[in-house]
Design a protein around this motif. Structure first.
Motif, PDB file in Angstrom:
ATOM      1  N   MET A 162       0.904  -3.914   8.487  1.00  0.00           N
ATOM      2  CA  MET A 162       0.492  -2.370   7.259  1.00  0.00           C
ATOM      3  C   MET A 162       1.758  -1.536   7.427  1.00  0.00           C
ATOM      4  O   MET A 162       1.658  -0.571   8.112  1.00  0.00           O
ATOM      5  CB  MET A 162      -0.717  -2.313   6.498  1.00  0.00           C
ATOM      6  CG  MET A 162      -1.101  -1.908   4.949  1.00  0.00           C
ATOM      7  SD  MET A 162      -2.663  -1.210   5.006  1.00  0.00           S
ATOM      8  CE  MET A 162      -2.943  -3.096   4.769  1.00  0.00           C
ATOM      9  N   THR A 186       2.099   1.948   4.875  1.00  0.00           N
ATOM     10  CA  THR A 186       1.628   2.944   4.564  1.00  0.00           C
ATOM     11  C   THR A 186       2.466   4.136   4.249  1.00  0.00           C
ATOM     12  O   THR A 186       2.039   4.806   3.447  1.00  0.00           O
ATOM     13  CB  THR A 186       0.420   3.488   5.210  1.00  0.00           C
ATOM     14  OG1 THR A 186       0.718   4.328   6.561  1.00  0.00           O
ATOM     15  CG2 THR A 186      -0.848   2.289   4.976  1.00  0.00           C
ATOM     16  N   ALA A 213      -3.171   3.258  10.361  1.00  0.00           N
ATOM     17  CA  ALA A 213      -3.801   1.584   9.146  1.00  0.00           C
ATOM     18  C   ALA A 213      -3.812   0.639  10.194  1.00  0.00           C
ATOM     19  O   ALA A 213      -3.386   0.717  10.995  1.00  0.00           O
ATOM     20  CB  ALA A 213      -2.185   1.734   8.408  1.00  0.00           C
ATOM     21  N   PRO A 229       0.668  -0.797   0.428  1.00  0.00           N
ATOM     22  CA  PRO A 229       0.150  -0.059  -0.112  1.00  0.00           C
ATOM     23  C   PRO A 229       1.058   1.244  -0.186  1.00  0.00           C
ATOM     24  O   PRO A 229       0.294   2.202  -0.568  1.00  0.00           O
ATOM     25  CB  PRO A 229      -0.963   0.104   1.141  1.00  0.00           C
ATOM     26  CG  PRO A 229      -1.072  -1.684   1.338  1.00  0.00           C
ATOM     27  CD  PRO A 229      -0.149  -2.248   0.778  1.00  0.00           C
ATOM     28  N   SER A 230       1.672   0.718   0.467  1.00  0.00           N
ATOM     29  CA  SER A 230       2.777   2.288   0.102  1.00  0.00           C
ATOM     30  C   SER A 230       3.295   3.098  -0.657  1.00  0.00           C
ATOM     31  O   SER A 230       4.237   3.805  -0.957  1.00  0.00           O
ATOM     32  CB  SER A 230       4.101   1.725   1.110  1.00  0.00           C
ATOM     33  OG  SER A 230       5.313   0.869   0.693  1.00  0.00           O
ATOM     34  N   VAL A 261      -6.512   1.319   1.662  1.00  0.00           N
ATOM     35  CA  VAL A 261      -5.464   0.054   3.329  1.00  0.00           C
ATOM     36  C   VAL A 261      -6.909  -0.958   3.372  1.00  0.00           C
ATOM     37  O   VAL A 261      -6.034  -1.419   4.495  1.00  0.00           O
ATOM     38  CB  VAL A 261      -5.286   1.414   4.376  1.00  0.00           C
ATOM     39  CG1 VAL A 261      -3.931   1.976   3.993  1.00  0.00           C
ATOM     40  CG2 VAL A 261      -6.337   2.292   5.396  1.00  0.00           C
ATOM     41  N   TYR A 274      -1.316   9.228   4.356  1.00  0.00           N
ATOM     42  CA  TYR A 274      -0.348   7.860   4.273  1.00  0.00           C
ATOM     43  C   TYR A 274       0.613   8.323   5.250  1.00  0.00           C
ATOM     44  O   TYR A 274       0.945   7.318   5.978  1.00  0.00           O
ATOM     45  CB  TYR A 274      -0.069   7.772   2.826  1.00  0.00           C
ATOM     46  CG  TYR A 274      -1.079   7.208   1.668  1.00  0.00           C
ATOM     47  CD1 TYR A 274      -0.951   6.098   1.914  1.00  0.00           C
ATOM     48  CD2 TYR A 274      -1.279   7.710   0.627  1.00  0.00           C
ATOM     49  CE1 TYR A 274      -2.877   5.236   1.034  1.00  0.00           C
ATOM     50  CE2 TYR A 274      -2.859   7.108   0.068  1.00  0.00           C
ATOM     51  CZ  TYR A 274      -2.937   6.405   0.169  1.00  0.00           C
ATOM     52  OH  TYR A 274      -3.706   5.802  -0.401  1.00  0.00           O
ATOM     53  N   PRO A 332      -6.490  -3.172  -0.219  1.00  0.00           N
ATOM     54  CA  PRO A 332      -4.369  -4.103   0.251  1.00  0.00           C
ATOM     55  C   PRO A 332      -3.739  -5.214  -0.304  1.00  0.00           C
ATOM     56  O   PRO A 332      -2.987  -5.085  -0.469  1.00  0.00           O
ATOM     57  CB  PRO A 332      -4.329  -4.311   1.603  1.00  0.00           C
ATOM     58  CG  PRO A 332      -6.034  -4.927   2.256  1.00  0.00           C
ATOM     59  CD  PRO A 332      -7.128  -4.475   1.178  1.00  0.00           C
TER      60      PRO A 332
END
Length: 297
Positions: free
Chosen positions: A241, A243, A237, A51-52, A102, A232, A106
């Motif tokens: 995870m 982000t 999150a 997701p980042s 998120v 972000y 994902p």
């Protein structure tokens, strides 16, 4: 070759800025951030699917878009009321898009389907005028215009109008705000900034000329990307995870993007827009097909 610890990407240092320069040189001419093509490159070529990657894409916008904004400002081709409407609509949309990314998208496979559908629709809008069933009558937006400075004529909460070349163009402010909100949700989820894909909609739905609105679309992308990176980086999150953006990789892309956007904006008035839109639309369709078919394979 170098390894970026945050994203885990392993690549040559010259590759990200070179790819970003080539993409942004052409996309900046039609007022679209190169981020929407840079994301597929990161996911498919660099294998960066966390997701980042969306946040890293927004860092690219922060570094790349000032080059295009400066050039359009210098030529007097900036519709400031359109910029502020784009920003006002896309900011809340980006917040919604972040949580969609998120919480519900994902998984890289699901996200690629979403990305493919977004690219498919944008490609259709860009190519609409080339389709056989499209009405061929010439409109103010499609008729060749002298590339001159923009002069604002009216701006209120109901409507805005400006002169460009020998024509006067206008748009509904509430309708543009609603469009910006929807585009902001898509851009926040996709990681391209709120205004990054609004230009084709401005042309297709509001009949505005590409030469006039490209600068406003890129400026809107710059301002909303600031908010996107903050979201972000700072908002919570799900556990485990990541982000936060890979700043080093994003800025490396941005270095090439800055130069590409500057020269793209400078060369825009010398390139026929129909040629640019046709090539861009075909590329969008190709990428969309790749991601959608990969999902079902």
């Amino acid at each position: 070759m170098a390894t970026f610890p945050i994203s885990g990407v392993h690549t040559w240092l010259w590759l990200p800025p070179l790819v970003a320069f080539c993409i942004s040189f052409f996309t900046s001419m039609v007022g679209i951030s190169g981020a929407f093509l840079l994301l597929p490159f990161q996911m498919s070529v660099l294998n960066y699917t966390a997701p980042s990657v969306s946040a890293t894409n927004l860092v690219y916008n922060l570094a790349a878009t000032p080059g295009g904004v400066y050039r359009y400002l210098r030529e007097g081709r900036m519709v400031w009321p359109l910029v502020w409407v784009i920003v006002a609509g896309t900011l809340p949309g980006i917040v919604i898009g972040f949580y969609l990314r998120v919480m519900y998208l994902p998984d890289p496979r699901d996200f690629k389907l979403f990305a493919g559908l977004v690219l498919l629709y944008i490609g259709y809008r860009v190519l609409a005028e080339f389709l056989p069933w499209h009405e061929k009558s010439e409109t103010e937006a499609t008729r060749p215009q002298p590339v001159t400075a923009i002069r604002m004529l009216q701006f209120s909460l109901a409507r805005a109008s400006f002169s460009f070349g020998e024509q006067v163009f206008s748009f509904s402010v509430p309708a543009m705000f609603l469009l910006a909100l929807i585009v902001g949700v898509i851009g926040g989820t996709y990681g391209i900034g709120g205004g990054a894909i609004i230009a084709p909609f401005c042309v297709a739905l509001f009949g505005l000329p590409v030469h006039a609105i490209a600068g406003a679309a890129i400026a809107g992308t710059l301002f909303t990307s600031v908010a996107g990176v903050a979201l972000y980086s700072l908002l919570p999150a799900p556990a485990g995870m990541v982000t936060q953006p890979d700043w080093a990789l994003g800025l490396l892309f941005g270095l090439g993007g800055f130069a590409g956007m500057y020269f793209g904006a400078r060369c825009q008035k010398r390139v026929p827009q129909r040629i640019l839109k046709l090539l861009l639309g075909l590329l969008l369709m190709l990428l969309a097909g790749y991601y959608i078919f990969a999902f079902f394979a």
